[in-house]
Design an enzyme around this catalytic site. Structure first.
Site, PDB file in Angstrom:
ATOM      1  N   ARG A 102      44.896 -28.898 -82.190  1.00  0.00           N
ATOM      2  CA  ARG A 102      45.373 -28.338 -83.450  1.00  0.00           C
ATOM      3  C   ARG A 102      46.686 -27.576 -83.273  1.00  0.00           C
ATOM      4  NH1 ARG A 102      40.416 -24.744 -84.533  1.00  0.00           N
ATOM      5  NH2 ARG A 102      40.711 -24.724 -82.309  1.00  0.00           N
ATOM      6  N   SER A 137      35.219 -25.051 -85.788  1.00  0.00           N
ATOM      7  CA  SER A 137      33.776 -24.806 -85.857  1.00  0.00           C
ATOM      8  C   SER A 137      33.473 -23.321 -85.986  1.00  0.00           C
ATOM      9  CB  SER A 137      33.078 -25.390 -84.621  1.00  0.00           C
ATOM     10  OG  SER A 137      33.159 -26.793 -84.629  1.00  0.00           O
ATOM     11  N   LYS A 180      27.197 -20.282 -74.405  1.00  0.00           N
ATOM     12  CA  LYS A 180      27.216 -20.189 -75.861  1.00  0.00           C
ATOM     13  C   LYS A 180      25.811 -20.351 -76.425  1.00  0.00           C
ATOM     14  CE  LYS A 180      31.803 -22.186 -76.746  1.00  0.00           C
ATOM     15  NZ  LYS A 180      32.485 -23.310 -77.413  1.00  0.00           N
ATOM     16  N   HIS A 186      36.806 -33.237 -86.346  1.00  0.00           N
ATOM     17  CA  HIS A 186      36.205 -34.030 -85.268  1.00  0.00           C
ATOM     18  C   HIS A 186      36.049 -35.487 -85.699  1.00  0.00           C
ATOM     19  CE1 HIS A 186      34.291 -29.971 -84.092  1.00  0.00           C
ATOM     20  NE2 HIS A 186      35.257 -30.216 -83.222  1.00  0.00           N
TER      21      HIS A 186
END
Length: 160
Positions: free
Chosen positions: A91, A129, A42, A18
């Protein structure tokens, strides 16, 4: 006109990947606002306010980086900030498929917004993460993946 980019995410935790996207984004934009969104689906692993503080510390020497928390649609938050760009890191192709759909909806909600994708630096591509949370949950060292140390994070948690 000031070119403001909103970099939205849950950042639970904020990783070196990040950080890399923010620093590279500063080459493209006058200001990067890191927006820590509150995702109702979440449960956070690291407290929101503590993570905000750690990200602010990470960019203490970068006056063109701001950190906010928000509890609204990303497109609405971008409009309120005057941000015409959303900054996102990719990614892999799985990230692209996911992010592409979100970018289309954000454009529907705020037609002046453009999503800018930066490909993650190769050395940082394996970092996520969720992987860091799993490693940490099972007692593994994760500081190599973070732009701050977990001992700093623990102190911040205790002070909040």
């Amino acid at each position: 006109m000031t070119r403001i980019a909103l970099f939205p995410g849950s950042f639970d935790p904020f990783t070196k990947g990040h950080e890399d996207i923010v620093l590279r984004g500063l080459r493209l934009f006058d200001e990067v606002v890191i927006g820590i969104g509150n995702n109702a689906t979440k449960k956070r692993y690291f407290p929101l306010e503590v993570m905000k503080e750690m990200i602010e510390r990470t960019f203490i020497s970068e006056p063109n980086v701001k950190v906010i928390t928000y509890d609204d649609l990303t497109a609405h938050t971008a409009r309120e900030l005057g941000a015409r760009f959303l900054l996102r890191g990719l990614r892999n192709t799985t990230d692209f498929e996911y992010e592409n759909g979100i970018s289309q909806v954000n454009r529907y909600l705020y037609e002046e917004i453009e999503t800018v994708f930066l490909i993650t630096s190769p050395s940082l591509a394996p970092i996520s993460s969720s992987i860091i949370r799993d490693l940490h949950r099972y007692g593994q060292a994760v500081d190599n993946f973070l732009p701050y140390s977990l001992s700093e994070l623990k102190k911040a948690e205790q002070n909040s």
